[in-house]
Design an enzyme around this catalytic site. Structure first.
Site, short mmCIF file in Angstrom:
data_model
loop_
_atom_site.label_atom_id
_atom_site.label_comp_id
_atom_site.label_asym_id
_atom_site.label_seq_id
_atom_site.Cartn_x
_atom_site.Cartn_y
_atom_site.Cartn_z
N CYS A 152 0.80 -1.23 0.00
CA CYS A 152 0.00 0.00 0.00
C CYS A 152 0.83 1.28 0.00
CB CYS A 152 -1.00 0.00 1.15
SG CYS A 152 -0.26 0.10 2.80
N HIS B 9 -2.92 1.57 6.78
CA HIS B 9 -3.15 1.52 5.34
C HIS B 9 -2.86 2.91 4.81
CE1 HIS B 9 -4.49 0.44 1.46
NE2 HIS B 9 -5.61 1.12 1.50
N ASP C 273 -7.20 5.93 -3.66
CA ASP C 273 -6.45 4.77 -3.16
C ASP C 273 -6.09 3.86 -4.33
OD1 ASP C 273 -5.34 2.66 -1.84
OD2 ASP C 273 -7.00 2.36 -0.44
N ASN D 1 -14.20 4.03 10.17
CA ASN D 1 -15.28 4.11 11.16
C ASN D 1 -15.90 2.79 11.58
OD1 ASN D 1 -15.91 6.90 12.01
ND2 ASN D 1 -16.08 7.25 9.81
N ASP E 278 -16.98 -0.63 13.42
CA ASP E 278 -16.89 -1.12 14.80
C ASP E 278 -16.12 -2.44 14.82
OD1 ASP E 278 -18.41 1.01 15.58
OD2 ASP E 278 -20.29 -0.13 15.74
#
Length: 647
Positions: free
Chosen positions: A287, A345, A368, A408, A410
């Site tokens: 990456c 990342h 990306d 974001n 969980d």
């Protein structure tokens, strides 16, 4: 309708007028367009939205403004525009403008200013300049130039209003990539190399080799005026999944067919190797390499760009915004889920106006180039406005839900028994995207930009208190073990050669005594994988009096962890087991053990003189209990041709 250079037709000799040559005034134009660092390019490099000057050397009589006319034909591929040359700066009906220098008195060698519009397409242009006389005499000359975006021009959609940011995000040819973990970010120097010989040409070739250009050259040239379009093409072309892209990704651990991604120190070698190998993908990238090479291409094209690291980056394969992690009863992490959390990342942000989205979405956009998921059928991602990610504007282009999940999602941590029963479960809403950062403007340190991406609940929370709050929330009020909390703290950032010291704090919140088994487990992991086998473990039985809190100090010695220094990380977990109730509770932390640093000292650095030899002392101290050997590689953009190796 072409004529040879210096060609002439049908007129009396008395009207003899010939263009002997065209001077592209390279040094003046490069300075005026802030492209002087591209001086190694054979072509003139200029920016749209600003005039550049060419000077004609005439043979025969001088130019006569009353009887002679000039016209310029500018070509990009087979597209062209005809520009009448005026004898004043007055407004032309054409978006492209050209005029004779009004201050120039010498009409034997007149200067012409050519003004590309701020919305012109990026690319390698040709132009043909023609002079027509009253008696139909015709003479012409040719030239070439490369046209880039212009972040200094207010009318350009990549205009960025601060000079220090233009210097950092467009002109700076070196920077830092951040890796490691949020509690211990490690910076890796990177040379973007956009001014090195052949790199700009490779970046333009990338546009020519793209499927968009191969499928419809006319439309590709037309769309190249738009940084949204350009950035999507580049994002797809940095990886080689759908095309003859620059880099082949490899996360397998087997790099025999190429080089380990951590070997690269700059973009120049990668881009020139790709261009010189007839567009064969370079092996291999991960990456941070994909992102750094994309940053080079965007800066070369004139689009402000920076490399961004998202720590604890979620790859949510099913789009439910939940990442599940599974642990054994003794704290060993299991490879159970297709979802994953990469310790870090790396992507890029590019600065541009988003006229396709309406007001409020201009500014930094996530792109990306690492191939993870397809966007409209192609392995690319973005541009997704950072503002849209923060505000959950899933209705806008491009790929906002995917990036939103990366910062974001969980995390659900589950402890399971050997027969698959769930023994413990907790939820962490703050671990993913816990730190998002980029290199600070003009400084060699990271800038925290997490708040640009997400609404931070507690302005005073720190990374350490976040993990303890998580453990407290996840253990309180859930069944018989609700009265026990566990916290895991690193005493300081781990350094190679020293023991990794950490503390486990256990609190019995109930008014009864407890016998608790404590299981500690450390596993090595790559930044984007589940951990491998356990390399260190410890087990204790502890007695807890009613309402008692105890802190246990632990350490992992260098002999245990030496194989995981460098690019690998450590997953450390503690599981408490209530002997009476058999309930469990978990706390975990992932960290990196920083590699030993090279120290570089420049001799007499205050009196460095251009074109004089300079001495540098490079020092390496081996912190390990065994001998090491290797190769010291020295590279310097603009200083050293190629690289120097010392074994």
């Amino acid at each position: 309708d072409w004529c040879p250079p210096g060609g002439a037709s049908g007129s009396p000799f008395s009207d003899y007028l010939l263009i002997q040559n065209v001077n592209l005034e390279k040094s003046e134009n490069l300075l005026r367009h802030r492209t002087e660092d591209f001086s190694s390019s054979k072509a003139l490099v200029v920016r749209r939205g600003a005039p550049f000057r060419v000077t004609l050397q005439l043979e025969g009589r001088p130019l006569n403004p009353r009887t002679d006319s000039l016209r310029i034909k500018v070509l990009l591929g087979n597209l062209y525009v005809l520009i009448p040359v005026t004898f004043s700066k007055k407004v032309s009906s054409s978006p492209w403008k050209a005029y004779i220098d009004p201050s120039g008195q010498n009409l034997q060698s007149p200067s012409i200013f050519i003004c590309p519009p701020a919305s012109a397409s990026v690319g390698h242009y040709r132009f043909q300049l023609r002079v027509f006389t009253r008696n139909s005499w015709k003479t012409c000359a040719f030239g070439r130039f490369i046209l880039l975006c212009n972040p200094w021009c207010r009318e350009d959609t990549v205009y960025i209003p601060f000079e220090d940011q233009r210097e950092e995000y467009v002109q700076n040819d070196s920077g830092l990539l951040f890796m490691g973990t949020p509690v211990n970010p490690v910076s890796r120097p990177w040379s973007f190399d956009q001014y090195e010989p052949g790199v700009l040409e490779a970046c333009l070739k990338l546009l020519q080799v793209s499927p968009q250009h191969q499928n419809n050259r006319r439309m590709d040239y037309l769309y190249r005026n738009n940084p949204v379009y350009l950035s999507r093409v580049v994002s797809a072309m940095i990886n080689s999944e759908d095309d003859q892209g620059v880099l082949k990704g490899n996360w397998s651990g087997d790099f025999k067919q190429g080089v380990h991604p951590s070997t690269w120190t700059g973009s120049g070698d990668i881009l020139t190797q790709w261009a010189e190998s007839a567009y064969t993908p370079v092996k291999y990238g991960q990456c941070w390499v994909f992102a750094a090479v994309m940053c080079t291409v965007m800066r070369a094209l004139g689009i402000p760009c920076r490399v961004v690291t998202n720590f604890n980056s979620a790859h949510d394969t099913n789009g439910n915004l939940v990442i599940e992690e599974y642990y054994t009863e003794t704290g060993q992490k299991l490879k159970r889920s297709k979802d994953s959390i990469w310790n870090f990342h790396v992507w890029v942000e590019c600065w541009m106006a988003r006229r396709d989205l309406g007001p409020g979405m201009d500014g930094w956009q996530v792109l990306d180039p690492t191939p993870q998921e397809r966007s409209r059928g192609v392995f690319c991602c973005g541009p997704a406005p950072v503002k849209a990610i923060k505000d959950q504007r899933y209705d806008l282009f491009y790929d906002i839900p995917f990036v939103y999940a990366e910062v974001n999602a969980d995390v659900h941590s589950v402890v399971v028994s050997s027969d698959g029963r769930v023994l413990s479960y907790n939820k962490d809403t703050e671990r993913v995207g816990s730190l998002i950062c980029t290199k600070a403007v003009s400084h060699s340190q990271h800038q925290n930009i997490t708040r640009d991406y997400k609404h931070i609940r507690s302005p005073t929370s720190t990374l350490t208190s976040r993990s303890s709050t998580m453990s407290e929330d996840s253990t309180s009020g859930r069944g018989p073990m609700g009265g026990v909390a566990v916290f895991l703290f690193l005493d300081k950032g781990p350094v190679a050669g020293e023991p990794v010291r950490f503390s486990v704090k256990v609190i019995n919140r109930q008014s009864v005594s407890k016998v608790i088994k404590m299981h500690l487990n450390a596993q090595a992991k790559e930044y984007n994988h589940s951990p491998s086998d356990t390399f260190w473990e410890a087990h204790h039985v502890i007695q807890m009096a009613p309402m008692e809190a105890k802190v246990f100090h632990q350490q992992i010695l260098p002999a245990h962890y030496e194989d995981v220094v460098g690019d690998d990380l450590v997953n450390l977990a503690v599981v408490l087991e209530d002997v009476a109730s058999k309930e469990r509770v978990l706390a975990s932390e992932e960290f990196n053990i920083a590699s030993p640093q090279l120290t570089i000292e420049i001799a007499d650095k205050d009196v460095i003189v251009p074109n004089k030899e300079q001495t540098a002392m490079v020092t390496f101290t081996n912190p390990f209990s065994h001998p090491v050997s290797g190769v010291l590689t020295v590279a310097g953009a603009g200083l050293i041709q190629g690289k120097i190796h010392f074994r």
